[in-house]
Scaffold this motif. Sequence first.
Motif, short mmCIF file in Angstrom:
data_model
loop_
_atom_site.label_atom_id
_atom_site.label_comp_id
_atom_site.label_asym_id
_atom_site.label_seq_id
_atom_site.Cartn_x
_atom_site.Cartn_y
_atom_site.Cartn_z
N ILE A 49 -18.68 32.94 39.02
CA ILE A 49 -18.37 32.79 37.60
C ILE A 49 -17.11 33.56 37.18
N PHE A 50 -16.72 34.55 37.98
CA PHE A 50 -15.49 35.27 37.62
C PHE A 50 -14.38 34.94 38.60
N THR A 51 -13.25 34.50 38.09
CA THR A 51 -12.08 34.41 38.94
C THR A 51 -11.65 35.83 39.29
N PRO A 76 -17.11 24.02 39.56
CA PRO A 76 -16.36 25.29 39.54
C PRO A 76 -15.75 25.62 38.17
N ALA A 77 -15.14 24.63 37.52
CA ALA A 77 -14.49 24.92 36.24
C ALA A 77 -15.50 25.42 35.21
N ALA A 78 -16.71 24.90 35.25
CA ALA A 78 -17.74 25.33 34.29
C ALA A 78 -18.19 26.75 34.60
N PHE A 79 -18.41 27.02 35.87
CA PHE A 79 -18.83 28.39 36.23
C PHE A 79 -17.76 29.41 35.81
N PHE A 80 -16.52 29.10 36.11
CA PHE A 80 -15.46 30.04 35.74
C PHE A 80 -15.32 30.17 34.22
N GLU A 81 -15.68 29.10 33.52
CA GLU A 81 -15.65 29.23 32.07
C GLU A 81 -16.74 30.18 31.59
N VAL A 82 -17.86 30.18 32.26
CA VAL A 82 -18.90 31.18 31.92
C VAL A 82 -18.30 32.58 32.01
N GLY A 83 -17.63 32.85 33.12
CA GLY A 83 -17.05 34.18 33.30
C GLY A 83 -16.00 34.50 32.26
N GLU A 84 -15.19 33.50 31.94
CA GLU A 84 -14.15 33.72 30.93
C GLU A 84 -14.77 33.99 29.56
N MET A 85 -15.84 33.27 29.27
CA MET A 85 -16.54 33.49 28.00
C MET A 85 -17.10 34.91 27.93
N ASP A 101 -15.87 37.58 25.17
CA ASP A 101 -16.79 38.10 24.15
C ASP A 101 -17.05 39.60 24.32
N LEU A 102 -17.13 40.05 25.55
CA LEU A 102 -17.26 41.50 25.73
C LEU A 102 -16.05 42.21 25.13
#
Lengths: 355, 355, 355, 355
Positions: free
Chosen positions: D35-37, D312-321, D325-326
């Motif tokens: 989830i994180f690049t 992959p794009a969705a998982f990385f978007e989770v990490g970006e989100m 937000d943090l």
Amino acid sequence: MREADIDPTGAASTEGDRRKPVVILRCAPHPAGRIFTDAALTALHERFTVVDLEGDDSPHALDQALPEAFAIVGQPDLPRERLARAPRLRALLNVEGNFYPNVDYEACYERGVYVLGCGPAYAQAVAEHSLGLALDLARGISREDRAFRNGRERYVADGNSDAILLRHADVGLVGFGNLGRALRTVLTGFAPTIRVYDPWLPPSVLRQHDVIPATLEEVLARSTFLFVLATVTDESRNLLNAERLASVPPGARLVVVSRAPVVDYDALLAGIAEGRFLAGVDVWPDEPVPAGHPARKLEGIVLSAHRAGGIPAAFFEVGEMVLDDLTLLARGLPPVRMQVAARELVGRYRNRPVS
Amino acid sequence: MREADIDPTGAASTEGDRRKPVVILRCAPHPAGRIFTDAALTALHERFTVVDLEGDDSPHALDQALPEAFAIVGQPDLPRERLARAPRLRALLNVEGNFYPNVDYEACYERGVYVLGCGPAYAQAVAEHSLGLALDLARGISREDRAFRNGRERYVADGNSDAILLRHADVGLVGFGNLGRALRTVLTGFAPTIRVYDPWLPPSVLRQHDVIPATLEEVLARSTFLFVLATVTDESRNLLNAERLASVPPGARLVVVSRAPVVDYDALLAGIAEGRFLAGVDVWPDEPVPAGHPARKLEGIVLSAHRAGGIPAAFFEVGEMVLDDLTLLARGLPPVRMQVAARELVGRYRNRPVS
Amino acid sequence: MREADIDPTGAASTEGDRRKPVVILRCAPHPAGRIFTDAALTALHERFTVVDLEGDDSPHALDQALPEAFAIVGQPDLPRERLARAPRLRALLNVEGNFYPNVDYEACYERGVYVLGCGPAYAQAVAEHSLGLALDLARGISREDRAFRNGRERYVADGNSDAILLRHADVGLVGFGNLGRALRTVLTGFAPTIRVYDPWLPPSVLRQHDVIPATLEEVLARSTFLFVLATVTDESRNLLNAERLASVPPGARLVVVSRAPVVDYDALLAGIAEGRFLAGVDVWPDEPVPAGHPARKLEGIVLSAHRAGGIPAAFFEVGEMVLDDLTLLARGLPPVRMQVAARELVGRYRNRPVS
Amino acid sequence: MREADIDPTGAASTEGDRRKPVVILRCAPHPAGRIFTDAALTALHERFTVVDLEGDDSPHALDQALPEAFAIVGQPDLPRERLARAPRLRALLNVEGNFYPNVDYEACYERGVYVLGCGPAYAQAVAEHSLGLALDLARGISREDRAFRNGRERYVADGNSDAILLRHADVGLVGFGNLGRALRTVLTGFAPTIRVYDPWLPPSVLRQHDVIPATLEEVLARSTFLFVLATVTDESRNLLNAERLASVPPGARLVVVSRAPVVDYDALLAGIAEGRFLAGVDVWPDEPVPAGHPARKLEGIVLSAHRAGGIPAAFFEVGEMVLDDLTLLARGLPPVRMQVAARELVGRYRNRPVS
């Protein structure tokens, strides 16, 4: 009162009536009839036991209703101790557009009482008015209408030397909340390049809306059409000061529709007077504007008296939102129309009352 | 002259210059500098041998250039016998916006000479002006600007009693040519219900553009916003007569931007004066409008002096279209930017010169 | 026959029948029932005197009908001398999709006979099929469906390692005629960056459609999704040769839906076999494709048998277009649905029959 | 730790490091690298003191980190008493997509701890996959690819007898949360008529999105394309039972991508087998699907193995989100990318783990 028993169809029996959730209605500064259509008010009374405080604005009347209150529509004085008297309270529905410090919001958040704002109801009206001002500035609509009335109209190309297109233009938005998003939507058919500055949003959110994240400096320096849509906080006060206004491209069209304290009005009016840019201005540092105010004589301005948001359709949408969300809450569902006020922000707004 | 040899890059040698197609430039009523940017004019001279008749409007100068002419930009007098003197002529590029009977169009069609119009160049400008007028009427922008200048501005809701939204509104278009299509595009973000009356188009074409085909009666009776975009023919003259204008819903906003003869102006102004509807009016039966014309005093009107289309960006687009299509034609390709005038229609337009 | 007397409502009397314009129907290779719905065929017969040659394809039958013919639907052999026998002919309506050299088009243009093509009828179907292929390639839809049927499906992320989004992707179009425009429209909701190469169009036309004009090299090198939509001419033959295909980014998704001769299939299939890119292929150098053709075994391909355009809705749209335009022509109006074939291009297409 | 001092630029000094908010990372079932690049993970470590529990999933490790924890990424067991040990906790960021009952959500709400979901990250991927399935069903893409591989391909019209267009089609959505909204956007260019059933939303919300509010019965009976996008609750279980599936129009295309329990699979597969409708199915009552399951042999189905969202794009978007937000939370701003879970709903979802 058992909320789970609510009959949202309104077909409640007399006994059922006694079980309907209690909603306190205190919509000032609006009369209830401004935000509720007859149909909405009827539905509200069918689905809820309405305690209407429009006729009796006293603290006493409010205090009497609090123990059974499921929701409060409006923003009466609600310090912590008074909120404590409303154990069943689920939501505070602000219908005025600004959050004042007469409510102890922290006490609401601690208890899980929804604090709901009606900002989205005005966004479409503001967006349309903003676009109307922008197109007026692009084409000299009100200026040439005045000339026509004075017998000095100019035909075809003669009055069009400074006329420009919005299609494919460089557009800048300062602020991308409800107003910015509604404006972005009505701009769709113009396929503009839209740069946005909003310090409360990560660039990813802007990209999702198909606009270009940018610094304030970029937005100012590269926008042929510039829309000031920011709310007032301590940070945004005087955001568009003289220096920054000086960086706007010559001939730019500025639309100021959110809050006056964001802009240095002396610099704004000086820029207009010098012909450096044109502006449509809907909000003013002092309202009403003093009688002899020099803005009244400027050619390069479109004057608007805080009229962008407060139109009948917007007011009635506030009422519809209230009704929709109260109905959902009574069904045990979350509100979806009003805006859940962010705990972090509710105390930071510095907007003056719209009066 | 061998067209196949043209070098569209402009890097022609001196010898090459002699082989460049001959283009006659006679752009009146426009000066060439109004429709061609410097860059466009430079490119035109690089790619073509330009015979510029702006300085010499005589028939003699034209006659001398005809035998080698590949294209004529403008609409000089071209009866059949004069066209016969131009055996290499491939295209007549009208840059004025109206087709006058001083050209024998049939002779052009018989020979396969393209008759090209520049109408599309103005469509975006007209669409944006039309939307600007509509939003002004929806929100009272110029009316309240006037009031503000006179010290009589009304704040917030007070001046908004007749303000309405365009979003999701009922919109009617009378005519769906270049103007209607450009307007339909800029309306996209408002998601309106759009009904269209156009007797020259089958319903299928309208459905393809995601608008609703309708009779004129339906369009008039059901539109909160009504745009008059029809060209003048014998059939459309006085199309919006008193009876038909009477069928418009109370409080409708009318935008008249195409051609004055389509509308009965006495009835239009009476309806405005009586408060039955509001209107933005850009075209007039007599231009300039007489000094004491009663329209100049009406409150419910936005006055515009035939300014919708003739803006710098539109004029320069005419020049760009001319350059693009001449370049394509010289490469042996069909024109794609100007509008191929329909043989059936070119003689039916009854538009007066824009002067 | 007096065209002005036509009754487009179909309510013609018996006497009126004799005055209805004569339309020759020879739709091969289509049976008439494929392109005309019952309702369309009924309307055609009501409005016109239809000479149906479906049952008698002989030159004699055609010759007999020519002297009174107002229009011909189809493309029978029409050399110059035969066209001369049809003095009332106004339009030749091609319903097959390709223009063959069995018609003397120059003779048509010289006489002002409309040469009309039905290409737009297929554009939406091709665009949707193309997008379907692109999404299949983006997500491995048919590949994983095959695996599932073989009991080798991979759940959730396991089969998704090469899955990509179309939203905000780099998209390239080679060719921007009817197909490209229809595809551009269905891509709207994905907000992609679209680069287009089309040597027949000036950059201005592409910008008007909100796409980025680009060289072929840019389009190839920068597109994650690449759509080949070009028609075949001497210039476009083998346009995507081995060298150019080698410049496509690794992992790109290619959709080939227009004409096979535009692409070097050996290079295309080699690139797929080597895993350099994936492709959806609807057109083939030889149709039917030979039984043992290696493409049938490739994993990185979606195989389609020239199915993109020829669907019932597209065929019926051809018939509707024919009916609409014949009706307009009979009313003295120009056609608006079929595509007026450009004199410059009609002889340059090198498309093989679809058969 | 003083949150106000956070340096979101990541340029913190060594001393500053000690003041960075503490974030507990426990992303199971995802490895953090999914989830994180690399860039996101670097930024996360720069802005926060990260306690990475990927290597040590023990309750003890978690307990040690709780007292200083500013946020928890993941959903470890968090009963009330354990939450009480985390006095500084501001947010619980769920990266898995489902909310399990191993967290005492009420305790979070009571304390004003944000409960954030990552559902929006998957919406675009699901929408594109859904559209891909719909276009496959509309055009038989995978079916004809299979036939082609078996040497039984049908050319041009022969394989297209049941092919239909999506443009202007009747489309029905069951459920209008994140998935429905993303799908609505990608459908824009098809200009369909969209009817939506969503019992958690008032009709006004649907109208704002330019779709038609409808009953479930209307949606089923009038949709040529039907998308099942509803989440599972006690109410939606078996929502599309045999009787309701029988009301779908003959030849409809069904896309089932949300949750299997919403649909009666016996009835679904029977309808496909009988040729009453076609379906693309991404979720299954039992995953993995049993080896001999009859669905594997059906012609009228596109089989997909729970692949719609997890790319992959969705998982990385989770990490970006999560990172976005943090970062906002640490600046004292509300989160804007993840979805604030509604107190009313978080306990009602009955989704099984995706695992």
